[in-house]
Enzyme design. Structure first.
Site, short mmCIF file in Angstrom:
data_model
loop_
_atom_site.label_atom_id
_atom_site.label_comp_id
_atom_site.label_asym_id
_atom_site.label_seq_id
_atom_site.Cartn_x
_atom_site.Cartn_y
_atom_site.Cartn_z
N GLU A 51 39.15 41.48 52.51
CA GLU A 51 38.26 42.54 52.02
C GLU A 51 36.86 42.39 52.62
O GLU A 51 36.27 43.35 53.11
CB GLU A 51 38.19 42.45 50.50
CG GLU A 51 36.97 43.04 49.84
CD GLU A 51 36.67 42.37 48.51
OE1 GLU A 51 35.79 41.48 48.46
OE2 GLU A 51 37.34 42.72 47.51
N ASP A 108 43.74 46.34 50.02
CA ASP A 108 42.43 46.92 50.31
C ASP A 108 41.81 46.28 51.54
O ASP A 108 41.15 46.95 52.34
CB ASP A 108 41.49 46.81 49.10
CG ASP A 108 41.14 45.39 48.71
OD1 ASP A 108 41.97 44.48 48.94
OD2 ASP A 108 40.05 45.19 48.16
#
Length: 354
Positions: A51, A108
């Site tokens: 991330e 993500d």
């Protein structure tokens, strides 16, 4: 769409000159959180994440810094790339041997890296970045997107989040503006379905008296939703990203925005997190990053001029910079909602609609 119009009107009051000049933010961020090799360091947890690499690459692209972008991309490939697909292990700890002790990915992180590569390919006319983004998107689509209980859902990772009877989802992993860009490249794929069903799921995930989503959500086979039992039932450090990404992707309808506005009233001190079941709140105020998300939702320009503070850790600084990028995108992009933005009550839509 009065809610969206109100948000845009508020954001239009922000200073364009402040929005355009993020060089000081980026310079400070690089100095504090990016190593010379291109590793973004989470200073609170003393580790690095896929991330964080994705966010750092987004910031480098936005600030026209191809050298730092390339160093971060090179470090990410070398240290986090999985051998069985084009996704990335989520956690790197320089104090461990090996540094990657958990090969599982975080969707993500994969999405952010693919999105940053796509944007960098456009900005710097780099076909290698475009090809890398396409390869990552392909595996995200094939391995992490599935149909469940009538919804198109994004698995948070390759393993540990689903069974025959339920899936655990994290709506803060749904990077809505990235899905919008991916849909322009690949309209035949499920990117816009993720936006549409993300809106519907967010409308359903209104837990407790505050009607807020939790960081982790369990979706049952019969389409019922609840806070994931094995996780804290908190609207916390993950879930605070949800309204930011939905605003950024122009997918936060008035109905979806209201619980966040109610919990984060303008001009008041707000807590870092709240337990949606018990009502217990953090006994310390929210970070500058969470305050930036609050201001973004209210169309308040104050956070645009805010500089990174010495006490801001990696996450607070990242949220502040992401909120500024979101505000700039809303200001400079087309002023219209996405997909189901006209719907009066998304909770009444059948799964898989409209």
């Amino acid at each position: 769409m009065p809610g969206l119009i109100s948000l845009l009107s508020g954001l239009l009051l922000m200073s364009m000159s402040c929005l355009a000049d993020t060089s000081a933010d980026w310079s400070g961020y690089k100095q504090r959180f990016v190593t010379p090799e291109g590793r973004v360091v989470d200073t609170f947890n003393k580790i690095s994440h896929s991330e964080g690499q994705g966010w750092g690459m987004l910031f480098a692209q936005a600030n026209d810094d191809p050298q730092t972008f390339e160093s971060m991309w090179r470090w990410t490939r070398k240290n986090l790339a999985r051998k069985d697909n084009r996704l990335f292990s989520w956690r790197y700890d320089s104090q461990s041997l090996p540094a990657v002790t958990d090969p599982n990915n975080a969707s993500d992180g994969d999405i952010l890296i693919a999105w940053a590569l796509h944007k960098a390919a456009q900005r710097w006319k780099n076909p290698n970045y475009a090809a890398a983004s396409a390869a990552i998107r392909r595996d995200i689509h094939q391995l992490l997107i599935r149909q469940f209980a009538g919804y198109t859902v994004l698995l948070p990772g390759l393993s540990g989040f689903d069974s025959d009877h339920y899936v655990d989802i994290n709506l803060s992993y749904w990077v809505i503006p990235a899905f919008n860009d991916f849909a322009k490249l690949e309209p035949e794929l499920q990117w816009q379905a993720l936006v549409r069903d993300g809106q519907k799921l967010l409308a359903l995930c209104r837990f407790g008296e505050l009607k807020l989503p939790t960081d982790w959500i369990r979706l049952e086979q019969d389409a019922k939703v609840s806070p994931t039992p094995e996780k804290p039932s908190r609207f916390s450090y993950d879930a605070v990203r949800i309204p930011m990404y939905f605003v950024w992707g122009r997918a936060l309808t008035p109905e979806l925005k209201q619980p966040f506005l109610a919990f984060w009233p303008q001009g008041q001190v707000i807590a870092d997190w709240v337990d949606v079941k018990s009502g217990e709140k953090a006994n310390y105020p929210a970070s500058s990053g969470i305050k930036a998300v609050q201001a973004l939702l209210h169309g308040d320009s104050s956070f645009i001029a805010a500089q990174l503070k010495a006490e801001d850790d990696y996450y607070a600084a990242s949220l502040l910079m992401l909120s500024k990028l979101a505000a700039q995108s809303v200001l400079t992009g087309p002023a219209h909602g996405q997909l189901t933005g006209k719907t009066t009550d998304l909770r009444q839509l059948p799964p898989g609609g409209p």
